[in-house]
Design an enzyme around this catalytic site. Structure first.
Site, PDB file in Angstrom:
ATOM      1  N   LEU A 154       2.380  -2.624   5.605  1.00  0.00           N
ATOM      2  CA  LEU A 154       1.270  -3.155   6.085  1.00  0.00           C
ATOM      3  C   LEU A 154       0.002  -2.518   6.369  1.00  0.00           C
ATOM      4  CD1 LEU A 154       2.680  -5.981   8.550  1.00  0.00           C
ATOM      5  CD2 LEU A 154       2.744  -5.955   6.100  1.00  0.00           C
ATOM      6  N   ASN A 179      -5.809  -4.176   8.813  1.00  0.00           N
ATOM      7  CA  ASN A 179      -6.966  -4.828   8.974  1.00  0.00           C
ATOM      8  C   ASN A 179      -6.914  -6.404   9.196  1.00  0.00           C
ATOM      9  OD1 ASN A 179      -6.112  -5.041   6.285  1.00  0.00           O
ATOM     10  ND2 ASN A 179      -8.228  -5.005   5.506  1.00  0.00           N
ATOM     11  N   ARG A 239       2.000 -12.832   4.620  1.00  0.00           N
ATOM     12  CA  ARG A 239       1.834 -12.942   3.167  1.00  0.00           C
ATOM     13  C   ARG A 239       3.040 -12.063   2.186  1.00  0.00           C
ATOM     14  NH1 ARG A 239      -4.116 -10.896   1.092  1.00  0.00           N
ATOM     15  NH2 ARG A 239      -4.729 -12.720   0.404  1.00  0.00           N
ATOM     16  N   LYS A 241       7.256  -2.670   7.519  1.00  0.00           N
ATOM     17  CA  LYS A 241       6.876  -1.470   8.145  1.00  0.00           C
ATOM     18  C   LYS A 241       5.332  -1.801   8.573  1.00  0.00           C
ATOM     19  CE  LYS A 241       4.537   2.466   7.414  1.00  0.00           C
ATOM     20  NZ  LYS A 241       3.642   2.275   8.535  1.00  0.00           N
ATOM     21  N   PRO A 242       4.899  -1.998   9.865  1.00  0.00           N
ATOM     22  CA  PRO A 242       3.501  -2.498  10.290  1.00  0.00           C
ATOM     23  C   PRO A 242       2.871  -1.132  10.192  1.00  0.00           C
ATOM     24  CG  PRO A 242       4.966  -2.363  12.004  1.00  0.00           C
ATOM     25  CD  PRO A 242       5.994  -2.113  11.072  1.00  0.00           C
ATOM     26  N   GLU A 296       0.892   1.998  11.942  1.00  0.00           N
ATOM     27  CA  GLU A 296       0.985   2.480  12.942  1.00  0.00           C
ATOM     28  C   GLU A 296      -0.147   2.444  13.935  1.00  0.00           C
ATOM     29  OE1 GLU A 296       1.074   3.876  10.237  1.00  0.00           O
ATOM     30  OE2 GLU A 296       0.789   5.867   9.993  1.00  0.00           O
ATOM     31  N   GLU A 325      -1.567  -3.889  -3.333  1.00  0.00           N
ATOM     32  CA  GLU A 325      -3.181  -4.315  -3.141  1.00  0.00           C
ATOM     33  C   GLU A 325      -3.982  -3.101  -2.511  1.00  0.00           C
ATOM     34  OE1 GLU A 325      -6.233  -5.016  -1.793  1.00  0.00           O
ATOM     35  OE2 GLU A 325      -5.975  -6.782  -0.459  1.00  0.00           O
ATOM     36  N   CYS A 352     -11.103  -5.994   2.471  1.00  0.00           N
ATOM     37  CA  CYS A 352     -10.798  -5.605   0.824  1.00  0.00           C
ATOM     38  C   CYS A 352     -11.510  -6.357   0.015  1.00  0.00           C
ATOM     39  CB  CYS A 352      -9.443  -5.548   0.486  1.00  0.00           C
ATOM     40  SG  CYS A 352      -8.552  -7.135   0.777  1.00  0.00           S
ATOM     41  N   GLU A 402     -10.489 -15.727   0.411  1.00  0.00           N
ATOM     42  CA  GLU A 402      -9.474 -16.427  -0.492  1.00  0.00           C
ATOM     43  C   GLU A 402      -8.833 -17.614   0.190  1.00  0.00           C
ATOM     44  OE1 GLU A 402      -9.316 -13.124   0.419  1.00  0.00           O
ATOM     45  OE2 GLU A 402      -7.204 -12.544   0.627  1.00  0.00           O
TER      46      GLU A 402
END
Ligand code: TXE
Length: 479
Positions: A149, A152, A160, A175-176, A178, A250, A284, A443
């Site tokens: 991940l 932002n 998602r 894994k978020p 850090e 992405e 993004c 989106e």
């Protein structure tokens, strides 16, 4: 002094022991220490992958509608704790509270939306060339997903990746980032309150270099779903190569916004300003470069300069009325400042902003407009994660499209015009994954968020995003 929380990994349905090595998490608005999170060791990452692997077959064997039930339970818990969760996001990430609340609500809705797919995942039956044969296409889970991940939209990105993975029968190791792990651990606490089977959802925290690279080079991972920078995306591709691991990447964008002579200029100004200011410009898919027709350029630049100049910023907890919080960290702030300086030196005219904000604390950059930009300038080519809007004047739609397409990115794009033919020409000729017409870039969960060129591989959301978490198995059945 209040105790600083120390978060723990979540592996096989249990919180792991207190970590030996930790990473400090700070509030970007004032530098305060918020928490300590694990810098996980290789063994812990491997343990999480093994747990996800062990759980996967049993999880996939459940009827999809049962799997949907767990997503709905988590969504309900998120709604029950929405205000607290929004505050956790704001404290570590810096976005304003109202936006953090939108992120939390959207996350709950997204889990529910993906749960709705339970009864809609379809295979196919294809006519055979042979007498008495049926050709069946089955959609099957890929196996164990690694979800890596960014910071932002850190809370939404959990859903998602997790929601399409779980509804299609995969298990996941998250894994978020850090930079913003606390909200992921708060999400995990809610998951732990449900009866989700152990091993289906795991969280291991740590740096990209250590935990990220262990995950992405591991043969037990069947799909890497990553959102982040191009550079890290390339490293992940290299790490995945020896195992030929499937990738969903992405990698950001440099979204062009085209403003034609017949555009509703006030609408364009509002939409582009909102798009550039949301999340302090760290998005993004949001408008990052403008191509405005020469006949309306002065009017547009004047109005957008005023709109950006009126944008307020500050510590989003101390001043809940501001439009923008800080950037996520010092590296991000220095990068934005350097890019603006390079643009100025290359001939860009700063019509508002252009400096690091002097608030005494926090990573704030002034909302900035840069006129007189050209296609060869870095600010028109490289992603700028800050509320900085470079503008180039063009003559008509063809030139705008040519300039827009001359980019290494291809995620989103937008056009402002009252002429449907111009809008359709842009949609046909813009080489991007998304185009917004007469509206801000944001989106929908039932759409498909995907880019071309260096913006990534594959996509997210809707039916097409869901099916990225499956592989197709064909069976030739001769009777
Ligand atoms: O991203 P990274 P950073 C862009 C934006 C920003 C720039 C840098 O332009 O200024 O990227 O941000 C993990 N193997 N975007 O440095 O490094 C890392 O721990 C596996 C666009 O924060 O890509 C984190 O969890 N994982 C964007 C995640 O990758 C690794 C969102 C993202 O970090 C790793 C964020 C490795 N070798 C930044 N190295 C978007 N697409 O919206 C790092 N990570």
């Amino acid at each position: 002094m209040t105790d600083i929380p120390v978060y723990q990994n979540f592996i096989n349905g249990e919180f792991a022991p207190t970590p030996k090595n930790t990473i400090d998490v700070h509030n970007p608005a004032n530098g305060n220490l918020l928490s300590r999170v694990p810098e996980s060791e290789t063994g812990e990452v491997e343990h999480a992958i093994a747990a996800a692997k062990a759980a996967q077959t049993g999880w996939a064997a459940k009827p999809a509608i049962e799997r949907a039930g767990y997503l709905r339970k988590i969504a309900t818990k998120i709604r029950e704790n929405a205000d607290e969760l929004a505050k956790v996001i704001t404290l570590e990430q810096g976005k304003i509270l109202s936006l953090a609340r939108v992120e939390v609500d959207f996350t709950a809705d997204y889990l529910d939306y993906m749960a709705e797919w339970a009864r809609r995942i379809e295979g196919e039956i294809i006519t055979s060339d042979r007498v008495g044969e049926n050709i069946f296409l089955f959609r099957k889970p890929v196996g164990v997903v690694a979800g890596i991940l960014p910071w932002n939209f850190p809370f939404f990105l959990i859903a998602r990746k997790m929601a399409p993975a779980l509804i299609t029968g995969n298990t996941i190791v998250i894994k978020p980032s850090e930079e913003t792990p606390n909200n992921c651990f708060e999400f995990t606490k809610l998951v732990a309150e449900t009866d989700l089977p152990p091993g289906v959802f795991n969280v291991v925290c740590g740096s990209g270099a250590q935990v990220g690279s262990t995950l992405t080079s591991h043969a037990g991972i069947d799909l890497i779903s990553f959102t982040g920078s191009v550079e890290t995306g390339a490293r992940i591709m290299a790490a995945a190569a020896p195992n030929i691991t499937k990738l969903n990447l992405e990698l950001g964008g440099k979204a062009p916004a085209i403003v034609l002579a017949d555009a509703d200029i006030d609408l364009a100004v509002t939409a582009i300003k909102n798009s550039r200011v949301i999340n302090s410009g760290q998005v993004c898919n949001c408008a990052e470069r403008v191509y405005v027709d020469a006949s309306v350029a002065d009017q547009f630049i004047d109005k957008i300069t005023k709109a950006m100049a009126m944008t307020t910023y500050g510590d989003p907890i101390a001043r809940p009325d501001v439009d923008m919080g800080p950037l996520v960290n010092r590296i991000g702030l220095d990068k934005v400042a350097a890019m603006v300086e390079t643009a100025r030196a290359a001939g860009g005219t700063i019509t508002t902003g252009g400096k690091i904000a002097e608030l005494g604390q926090g990573f704030h950059y002034q909302p900035t407009v840069i006129a007189d930009c050209r296609s060869d300038m870095e600010i028109m080519r490289k992603e700028v994660f800050g509320a900085v809007l470079p503008i180039q004047v063009v003559s008509g739609l063809d030139e705008a499209i040519t300039c827009a397409n001359a980019s290494e990115y291809g995620l989103t794009s937008s056009i402002f015009t009252k002429n449907l033919s111009f809008a359709l020409q842009a949609v046909n000729q813009l080489n991007f994954g998304e185009t917004y017409v007469n509206r801000e870039n944001f989106e929908a969960m039932q759409g498909y968020h995907a880019g071309v060129r260096k913006s990534g591989i594959g996509g997210a959301d809707g039916k097409h995003g869901l099916y990225e978490y499956t592989h197709t198995h064909v069976a030739y059945i001769q009777t």
